[in-house]
Structures are given as C-alpha cells and as structure tokens.
Design a protein around this motif. Sequence first.
Motif, PDB file in Angstrom:
ATOM      1  N   GLY A   1       0.776  -1.228   0.000  1.00  0.00           N
ATOM      2  CA  GLY A   1       0.000   0.000   0.000  1.00  0.00           C
ATOM      3  C   GLY A   1       0.810   1.281   0.000  1.00  0.00           C
ATOM      4  O   GLY A   1       0.248   2.365  -0.188  1.00  0.00           O
ATOM      5  N   GLY A   2       2.116   1.178   0.207  1.00  0.00           N
ATOM      6  CA  GLY A   2       2.933   2.373   0.274  1.00  0.00           C
ATOM      7  C   GLY A   2       3.406   2.827  -1.092  1.00  0.00           C
ATOM      8  O   GLY A   2       3.288   2.094  -2.082  1.00  0.00           O
ATOM      9  N   PRO A   3       3.971   4.026  -1.160  1.00  0.00           N
ATOM     10  CA  PRO A   3       4.520   4.518  -2.432  1.00  0.00           C
ATOM     11  C   PRO A   3       5.649   3.611  -2.908  1.00  0.00           C
ATOM     12  O   PRO A   3       6.472   3.142  -2.104  1.00  0.00           O
ATOM     13  N   PRO A   4       5.722   3.328  -4.209  1.00  0.00           N
ATOM     14  CA  PRO A   4       6.766   2.429  -4.724  1.00  0.00           C
ATOM     15  C   PRO A   4       8.180   2.890  -4.393  1.00  0.00           C
ATOM     16  O   PRO A   4       9.073   2.063  -4.210  1.00  0.00           O
ATOM     17  N   GLN A   5       8.363   4.212  -4.293  1.00  0.00           N
ATOM     18  CA  GLN A   5       9.721   4.701  -4.031  1.00  0.00           C
ATOM     19  C   GLN A   5      10.206   4.349  -2.628  1.00  0.00           C
ATOM     20  O   GLN A   5      11.391   4.466  -2.330  1.00  0.00           O
ATOM     21  N   HIS A   6       9.298   3.884  -1.761  1.00  0.00           N
ATOM     22  CA  HIS A   6       9.700   3.501  -0.410  1.00  0.00           C
ATOM     23  C   HIS A   6      10.119   2.036  -0.324  1.00  0.00           C
ATOM     24  O   HIS A   6      10.667   1.609   0.694  1.00  0.00           O
ATOM     25  N   ILE A   7       9.855   1.258  -1.368  1.00  0.00           N
ATOM     26  CA  ILE A   7      10.142  -0.175  -1.311  1.00  0.00           C
ATOM     27  C   ILE A   7      11.635  -0.474  -1.132  1.00  0.00           C
ATOM     28  O   ILE A   7      11.994  -1.336  -0.323  1.00  0.00           O
ATOM     29  N   PRO A   8      12.545   0.228  -1.839  1.00  0.00           N
ATOM     30  CA  PRO A   8      13.970  -0.098  -1.632  1.00  0.00           C
ATOM     31  C   PRO A   8      14.413   0.017  -0.175  1.00  0.00           C
ATOM     32  O   PRO A   8      15.204  -0.809   0.299  1.00  0.00           O
ATOM     33  N   ALA A   9      13.888   0.995   0.555  1.00  0.00           N
ATOM     34  CA  ALA A   9      14.284   1.153   1.951  1.00  0.00           C
ATOM     35  C   ALA A   9      13.737   0.035   2.830  1.00  0.00           C
ATOM     36  O   ALA A   9      14.304  -0.252   3.894  1.00  0.00           O
ATOM     37  N   LEU A  10      12.656  -0.611   2.412  1.00  0.00           N
ATOM     38  CA  LEU A  10      12.136  -1.756   3.157  1.00  0.00           C
ATOM     39  C   LEU A  10      12.960  -3.012   2.909  1.00  0.00           C
ATOM     40  O   LEU A  10      13.058  -3.878   3.774  1.00  0.00           O
ATOM     41  N   LEU A  11      13.549  -3.096   1.716  1.00  0.00           N
ATOM     42  CA  LEU A  11      14.249  -4.316   1.333  1.00  0.00           C
ATOM     43  C   LEU A  11      15.753  -4.260   1.554  1.00  0.00           C
ATOM     44  O   LEU A  11      16.395  -5.309   1.668  1.00  0.00           O
ATOM     45  N   PHE A  12      16.318  -3.044   1.595  1.00  0.00           N
ATOM     46  CA  PHE A  12      17.771  -2.897   1.676  1.00  0.00           C
ATOM     47  C   PHE A  12      18.166  -2.001   2.846  1.00  0.00           C
ATOM     48  O   PHE A  12      17.544  -0.969   3.074  1.00  0.00           O
TER      49      PHE A  12
ATOM     50  N   ASP B   1      25.272  -5.278   8.109  1.00  0.00           N
ATOM     51  CA  ASP B   1      25.057  -4.202   7.128  1.00  0.00           C
ATOM     52  C   ASP B   1      24.203  -4.697   5.974  1.00  0.00           C
ATOM     53  O   ASP B   1      24.521  -4.502   4.803  1.00  0.00           O
ATOM     54  N   CYS B   2      23.086  -5.330   6.305  1.00  0.00           N
ATOM     55  CA  CYS B   2      22.298  -6.010   5.278  1.00  0.00           C
ATOM     56  C   CYS B   2      20.826  -6.010   5.658  1.00  0.00           C
ATOM     57  O   CYS B   2      20.469  -6.200   6.828  1.00  0.00           O
ATOM     58  N   GLY B   3      19.984  -5.817   4.648  1.00  0.00           N
ATOM     59  CA  GLY B   3      18.552  -5.847   4.836  1.00  0.00           C
ATOM     60  C   GLY B   3      17.945  -7.183   4.480  1.00  0.00           C
ATOM     61  O   GLY B   3      18.518  -8.243   4.761  1.00  0.00           O
ATOM     62  N   HIS B   4      16.791  -7.144   3.806  1.00  0.00           N
ATOM     63  CA  HIS B   4      15.961  -8.332   3.611  1.00  0.00           C
ATOM     64  C   HIS B   4      16.456  -9.260   2.504  1.00  0.00           C
ATOM     65  O   HIS B   4      16.023 -10.412   2.433  1.00  0.00           O
ATOM     66  N   ILE B   5      17.347  -8.787   1.635  1.00  0.00           N
ATOM     67  CA  ILE B   5      17.770  -9.607   0.493  1.00  0.00           C
ATOM     68  C   ILE B   5      19.294  -9.763   0.530  1.00  0.00           C
ATOM     69  O   ILE B   5      20.027  -9.103  -0.209  1.00  0.00           O
ATOM     70  N   PRO B   6      19.806 -10.635   1.387  1.00  0.00           N
ATOM     71  CA  PRO B   6      21.258 -10.720   1.579  1.00  0.00           C
ATOM     72  C   PRO B   6      22.029 -11.124   0.332  1.00  0.00           C
ATOM     73  O   PRO B   6      23.154 -10.679   0.127  1.00  0.00           O
ATOM     74  N   GLN B   7      21.427 -11.964  -0.522  1.00  0.00           N
ATOM     75  CA  GLN B   7      22.163 -12.411  -1.704  1.00  0.00           C
ATOM     76  C   GLN B   7      22.343 -11.294  -2.721  1.00  0.00           C
ATOM     77  O   GLN B   7      23.182 -11.394  -3.621  1.00  0.00           O
ATOM     78  N   VAL B   8      21.584 -10.210  -2.585  1.00  0.00           N
ATOM     79  CA  VAL B   8      21.724  -9.061  -3.474  1.00  0.00           C
ATOM     80  C   VAL B   8      22.534  -7.948  -2.810  1.00  0.00           C
ATOM     81  O   VAL B   8      23.409  -7.349  -3.429  1.00  0.00           O
ATOM     82  N   GLU B   9      22.258  -7.683  -1.525  1.00  0.00           N
ATOM     83  CA  GLU B   9      22.951  -6.574  -0.856  1.00  0.00           C
ATOM     84  C   GLU B   9      24.360  -6.953  -0.409  1.00  0.00           C
ATOM     85  O   GLU B   9      25.279  -6.135  -0.483  1.00  0.00           O
TER      86      GLU B   9
ATOM     87  N   ASP C   1      17.350  -6.243   8.635  1.00  0.00           N
ATOM     88  CA  ASP C   1      16.138  -6.482   7.851  1.00  0.00           C
ATOM     89  C   ASP C   1      15.007  -5.591   8.386  1.00  0.00           C
ATOM     90  O   ASP C   1      14.570  -5.743   9.533  1.00  0.00           O
ATOM     91  N   ALA C   2      14.526  -4.668   7.562  1.00  0.00           N
ATOM     92  CA  ALA C   2      13.447  -3.762   7.954  1.00  0.00           C
ATOM     93  C   ALA C   2      12.072  -4.315   7.614  1.00  0.00           C
ATOM     94  O   ALA C   2      11.064  -3.728   8.000  1.00  0.00           O
ATOM     95  N   LEU C   3      12.018  -5.429   6.895  1.00  0.00           N
ATOM     96  CA  LEU C   3      10.736  -6.013   6.517  1.00  0.00           C
ATOM     97  C   LEU C   3      10.341  -7.130   7.473  1.00  0.00           C
ATOM     98  O   LEU C   3       9.254  -7.111   8.049  1.00  0.00           O
ATOM     99  N   VAL C   4      11.215  -8.121   7.641  1.00  0.00           N
ATOM    100  CA  VAL C   4      10.976  -9.215   8.587  1.00  0.00           C
ATOM    101  C   VAL C   4      12.078  -9.129   9.644  1.00  0.00           C
ATOM    102  O   VAL C   4      13.232  -9.435   9.351  1.00  0.00           O
ATOM    103  N   PRO C   5      11.751  -8.699  10.863  1.00  0.00           N
ATOM    104  CA  PRO C   5      12.782  -8.424  11.870  1.00  0.00           C
ATOM    105  C   PRO C   5      13.710  -9.606  12.128  1.00  0.00           C
ATOM    106  O   PRO C   5      13.309 -10.769  12.030  1.00  0.00           O
ATOM    107  N   VAL C   6      14.945  -9.281  12.451  1.00  0.00           N
ATOM    108  CA  VAL C   6      15.970 -10.307  12.651  1.00  0.00           C
ATOM    109  C   VAL C   6      15.639 -11.220  13.827  1.00  0.00           C
ATOM    110  O   VAL C   6      16.192 -12.321  13.934  1.00  0.00           O
TER     111      VAL C   6
END
Length: 263
Positions: A137-148, A239-247, A214-219
């Motif tokens: 439901g949030g603005p698409p531009q906020h998605i990167p901050a949720l995932l990384f 130093d990593c968010g929700h997608i470790p294989q990418v970040e 991880d800002a999406l699913v807490p550690v």
Amino acid sequence: TRSVRIWDGRIELRVQVRGSGDPLLYLHPAGGLTWDPFLDDLARDHTIYAPEFPGTSAGDAGAVHELDDVFDVVLAYEEAVRALGLTGATVVGQSFGGMLAAELTSCFPGLFARSVLLDPAGLWSPAHPYGLDGIMGGPPQHIPALLFHDPGCAGARAMFAPPADPVAAIDGTVALVWAIGCTAKFLWPIPDRGLHKRLHRISVPTLVVWGEQDALVPVAYAHEFHRRIAGSRLVLVPDCGHIPQVEQPAVTIAAVREFLAAP
C-alpha cells in the motif's frame, strides 16, 4: 524454460532451468522470479530449477486462482518437485520462497536433502510485528528502503533501475504489483499460516541466512527459525537488509557454498 502440469492438470507451472551439476530448486520471493548473480554463481556447479509462482508467468495471470490456501500451494509444489525429478535435491528459498521451502520440508521431511532459507517469512509474533502493508500500500519509491539496509547499494540500484523503454517500465511495474498480490494471498494480513507448529518436523540440514538490519521481517525471527529447526545453522549478515544475496552477495554466497559443501 520447462513446463509441468500440476494440480490435476489445472496449472501449467513454468520453470526456468539453467546451469549444470547437482539439482537445486530455487523458490523466489514475493516480487517474482529475477535471475540474479547469486543464481548465476550457484549455476556454475548446480542445475537450477526456478519455478515461476502460479499467476506470475506472462500470459497466465489467472493460475493463482486455482490455489485457495497455503496447503494448496504446498501440495501443488510437492507435485512439481516429483514431476521434475527433484526428490533429494537442495532447496533454496528467499522471503516468501523461504516460507514455502520451510513448509515443504516440514510437511514432506524426505523430499529434499538440505535447505537454505534466506530471510524467510512465515512466523509472526505481536512482540515483533510486521506485514506487507508497506510494500502493498505504500509509495513504490519507499520499497527499496524496506528491502535494503543501504537503498543506494549496487544491488538495489540494479534491481530497481527502470528499463529505458517507458512502456517496458510500466509493464514491469504492473508485473511486480501483480506478483506481490499473487503471493500476498498466502501472507496477508498476518504472514503466519501455522508454520510455527510444523518447523519441528524439519529433519534435513538447514541453513538460515538473515540480514541483521532487515526492515521487513525483523531479525528476531532468524533466531526463532534457528531455535525451532533442530540442528540448523544460522548466519547473520551485517550491514544487510531483507535480500542478503543481493545486498551482501559475497558473504551470502560464501555461507551458502560452505553449507552445500559440508558432508
């Protein structure tokens, strides 16, 4: 690309296959299947089978309507694993795909030889609440901050770089929104369908990898998966968010390769 008919023939599951070597099943996250450098690395010595979740394949958006609940999904994917001849393979799942991998290994303990869970969904506690509202439901531009943890990292920039063709950019956004909707059907509003009651059934060697920030699913859920899966290994990626294989690809692939190489 291969296709297998599952669920009494009602679903044509499309599977991307690349690489060579021992088979490995990859279950993608809620945003759909993206072939990234992590999979390219694993494909150097594994044959990667990566199904497209029903409804996310181009031209077949209605397939998701054949599945009513998470047990339909688990049973349909178990059919696909057997149809593809992947019994005894390794399964790797990211986020929603990690939840699906955990469901499969708990419901069918002999289906895989080992599993890798990358920031899986599937557990929920009021002490550590989370949900998909920010992505859905949030603005698409906020998605990167949720995932990384660092939305400006190279992996995030590559993932969210829009195509030069404006029509392709719109099509890509529509496909992303629909893919999230297809998987959210089995996650929203509370991303727990009783997996916490089944995790004790997992008997294969399991690696849990989690971005510490991880800002999406807490550690906190990393420790919960680790506690509930007997004998599992836990790797926290700094130093990593929700997608470790990418970040943090180097750290993540090293941990996964070490685990896969263990006797």
